[in-house]
Design a protein around this motif. Structure first.
Motif, mmCIF file in Angstrom:
data_model
loop_
_atom_site.group_PDB
_atom_site.id
_atom_site.type_symbol
_atom_site.label_atom_id
_atom_site.label_comp_id
_atom_site.label_asym_id
_atom_site.label_seq_id
_atom_site.Cartn_x
_atom_site.Cartn_y
_atom_site.Cartn_z
ATOM 1 N N MET A 1 0.815 -1.213 0.000
ATOM 2 C CA MET A 1 0.000 0.000 0.000
ATOM 3 C C MET A 1 0.849 1.264 0.000
ATOM 4 N N GLY A 2 2.043 1.202 0.565
ATOM 5 C CA GLY A 2 2.926 2.357 0.488
ATOM 6 C C GLY A 2 3.281 2.672 -0.951
ATOM 7 N N HIS A 3 3.574 1.645 -1.716
ATOM 8 C CA HIS A 3 3.845 1.828 -3.140
ATOM 9 C C HIS A 3 2.604 2.318 -3.871
ATOM 10 N N THR A 4 1.456 1.705 -3.592
ATOM 11 C CA THR A 4 0.218 2.068 -4.289
ATOM 12 C C THR A 4 -0.173 3.515 -4.032
ATOM 13 N N LEU A 5 -0.031 3.962 -2.779
ATOM 14 C CA LEU A 5 -0.434 5.326 -2.437
ATOM 15 C C LEU A 5 0.540 6.365 -2.988
ATOM 16 N N PHE A 6 1.823 6.177 -2.752
ATOM 17 C CA PHE A 6 2.793 7.233 -3.039
ATOM 18 C C PHE A 6 3.402 7.173 -4.433
ATOM 19 N N ALA A 7 3.518 5.985 -5.013
ATOM 20 C CA ALA A 7 4.268 5.896 -6.270
ATOM 21 C C ALA A 7 3.840 4.699 -7.107
#
Length: 305
Positions: free
Chosen positions: A138-144
């Motif tokens: 989700m960190g990847h999905t949200l930010f980049a």
């Protein structure tokens, strides 16, 4: 910024940002040749000699004691983070010879375990230069989501949050509060530059951003510092739309300068619902392909597969 002039530049800029009324001095309406306090006014407020203070600003005196620095911090109205930054700059100016370069950064196994434990809560690990060392799904999905999800594992291609904020169109669109986010990013880089004055890759990053982004250059010249703590931003994600998210920072134990940034939303709000929807939806391939053509080039990155 050289180590010997960094302290003087910081003092000079912060002095120029103060008016006599800000520090309890009477302003008789006289025309001033330069904005802000005069050197003699600040020296008087701090209880130091004018000639000594002048040498500090000019980088000619490198032996300011902690007591003098604290007096200057009080006179300038610095907060706790700015006061610590002032001391960092003074220590850097006194160093002779080079220090050992910081070792390469990587997210350790226990840090990656903690990252995975956040589950559907977006989380990323950033290093001392604000490089992304790891992220959960989700960190990847949200930010980049427009970048290759495996790119943090490639040291020469890692995303850098400062570079993304100033040079990547997707990231700029992501933050409705872009000026606020940009100033926070610059302030954190200022803090890092004071703590790691001998890091050549950090110096190169600052030089690159100064050359490529007039907005960064302008904000950098203000000499503002920001600490890593809690910040709230309005964001607009291409998949789920508007959200109001809290980005909270956790220090990674025993890893100098590494932090975990976690994004949350207030329970029961539309923002929380949007985060939940994003966890279910991920990034559609169509959105990724559109975002990857042309937009990552500005940040100097190749799109992922």
């Amino acid at each position: 910024m050289s180590k010997k002039t960094g302290l003087g530049e910081f003092l000079r800029m912060r002095r120029s940002q103060l008016r006599p009324a800000d520090v309890g001095l009477r302003d008789f309406g006289e025309r001033r040749r330069v904005p802000g306090l005069r050197r003699d006014e600040l020296a008087q407020l701090a209880g130091v000699g004018l000639s000594y203070y002048t040498r500090l600003e000019q980088g000619l005196s490198l032996n300011a004691s902690p007591e003098v620095l604290d007096a200057l911090a009080r006179a300038l109205g610095l907060d706790e983070v700015e006061r610590a930054h002032l001391h960092d700059l003074a220590r850097a100016s006194r160093r002779t010879g080079g220090r050992r370069r910081p070792p390469p950064e990587r997210a350790g196994d226990t840090t990656r375990q903690l990252l995975a434990a956040f589950g559907d809560t977006p989380a990323i690990v950033v290093g001392r230069r604000s490089d992304v060392l790891a992220w959960n799904r989700m960190g990847h999905t949200l930010f980049a989501g427009h970048l290759d999800p495996h790119i943090p594992d490639q040291p020469d291609r890692r995303p850098n949050t400062a570079r993304l904020v100033f040079l990547d169109a997707h990231t700029r669109d992501l933050y409705v509060d872009w000026p606020k986010k940009a100033r926070d990013v610059v302030g954190k880089l200022r803090l890092a530059a004071g703590q790691h004055p001998d890091d050549p890759r950090l110096a190169a990053l600052i030089g690159e951003l100064t050359m490529k982004s007039p907005e960064f250059a302008s904000m950098w010249s203000e000499h503002r510092v920001r600490k890593w703590d809690l910040a709230t931003y309005r964001m607009h994600h291409p998949v789920v739309g508007r959200m109001r998210l809290n980005l909270q920072t956790l220090n990674v134990p025993q890893e100098d300068g590494q932090r975990i940034v976690v994004a949350t939303a207030e329970a029961g709000t539309g923002s929380a619902a949007a985060l939940s929807l994003l966890a279910q939806a991920g990034i559609p391939s169509g959105v990724r392909s559109v975002r990857q053509t042309g937009r990552t080039e500005a940040a100097g990155m190749r799109p992922g597969p």
